[in-house]
Design a protein around this motif. Structure first.
Motif, PDB file in Angstrom:
ATOM      1  N   ARG A 151       0.840  -1.203   0.000  1.00 20.46           N
ATOM      2  CA  ARG A 151       0.000   0.000   0.000  1.00 20.46           C
ATOM      3  C   ARG A 151       0.873   1.251   0.000  1.00 20.46           C
ATOM      4  N   ARG A 152       0.532   2.182  -0.854  1.00 17.00           N
ATOM      5  CA  ARG A 152       1.174   3.494  -0.845  1.00 17.00           C
ATOM      6  C   ARG A 152       0.177   4.476  -0.261  1.00 17.00           C
ATOM      7  N   ALA A 199      -1.775   7.932   0.814  1.00 17.89           N
ATOM      8  CA  ALA A 199      -2.146   9.155   0.109  1.00 17.89           C
ATOM      9  C   ALA A 199      -1.115  10.233   0.465  1.00 17.89           C
ATOM     10  N   VAL A 254      -2.638  13.109  -4.223  1.00 14.22           N
ATOM     11  CA  VAL A 254      -2.433  11.796  -4.839  1.00 14.22           C
ATOM     12  C   VAL A 254      -3.087  10.781  -3.923  1.00 14.22           C
ATOM     13  N   ALA A 255      -4.032  10.016  -4.449  1.00 15.75           N
ATOM     14  CA  ALA A 255      -4.805   9.062  -3.648  1.00 15.75           C
ATOM     15  C   ALA A 255      -3.943   7.866  -3.240  1.00 15.75           C
ATOM     16  N   GLU A 256      -4.421   7.152  -2.226  1.00 18.44           N
ATOM     17  CA  GLU A 256      -3.772   5.920  -1.788  1.00 18.44           C
ATOM     18  C   GLU A 256      -3.829   4.904  -2.927  1.00 18.44           C
ATOM     19  N   LYS A 257      -2.773   4.095  -3.056  1.00 21.06           N
ATOM     20  CA  LYS A 257      -2.705   3.101  -4.136  1.00 21.06           C
ATOM     21  C   LYS A 257      -2.281   1.749  -3.583  1.00 21.06           C
ATOM     22  N   ALA A 258      -2.716   0.698  -4.258  1.00 21.10           N
ATOM     23  CA  ALA A 258      -2.247  -0.652  -3.979  1.00 21.10           C
ATOM     24  C   ALA A 258      -1.336  -1.048  -5.131  1.00 21.10           C
ATOM     25  N   ILE A 259      -0.103  -1.457  -4.819  1.00 23.90           N
ATOM     26  CA  ILE A 259       0.896  -1.789  -5.828  1.00 23.90           C
ATOM     27  C   ILE A 259       1.251  -3.274  -5.711  1.00 23.90           C
TER      28      ILE A 259
END
Length: 108
Positions: free
Chosen positions: A55-56, A58, A72-77
């Motif tokens: 998880r990255r 926000a 920049v929204a939270e992201k799943a990588i």
């Protein structure tokens, strides 16, 4: 190698299987891995590697053209980490080598 090349290679190695069946098997494996990652699970294939999700958080970013702050929204990588046997095979054989090297032979 792309997915269609992988399907062809597996079909060549297993002439008793139809190519469409091999394609269905490859798609089922990849779909199962993707579904597990979507649930947040970790997928480990011994000797090959492990897939997981990172998880990255926000954060505040900048527009490079205007310099304006943007959210920049939270992201799943998706993340892949190679297994020990895979690293041994890659390092013993070298990149692009024709003959695969067995891990047992390299672990002296």
């Amino acid at each position: 190698m792309i997915k269609s090349e992988l399907v062809l290679k597996i079909a060549e190695q297993n002439p008793h299987l139809y190519q469409r069946d091999v394609e269905n098997i490859v798609n089922a494996i990849l779909d199962t891995i993707a579904d597990a990652l979507a649930r947040g699970d970790r997928v480990e294939l011994r000797g090959f590697g492990a897939f997981s999700v990172k998880r990255r958080e926000a954060r505040r970013g900048r527009n490079p053209r205007t310099g304006a702050a943007v959210a920049v929204a939270e992201k799943a990588i998706p993340v892949f980490k190679t297994g020990k046997e895979m690293r041994l095979r890659l390092n013993a054989a070298g990149i692009g080598a024709d003959e695969p090297v067995r891990a047992e032979a390299t672990a002296s």
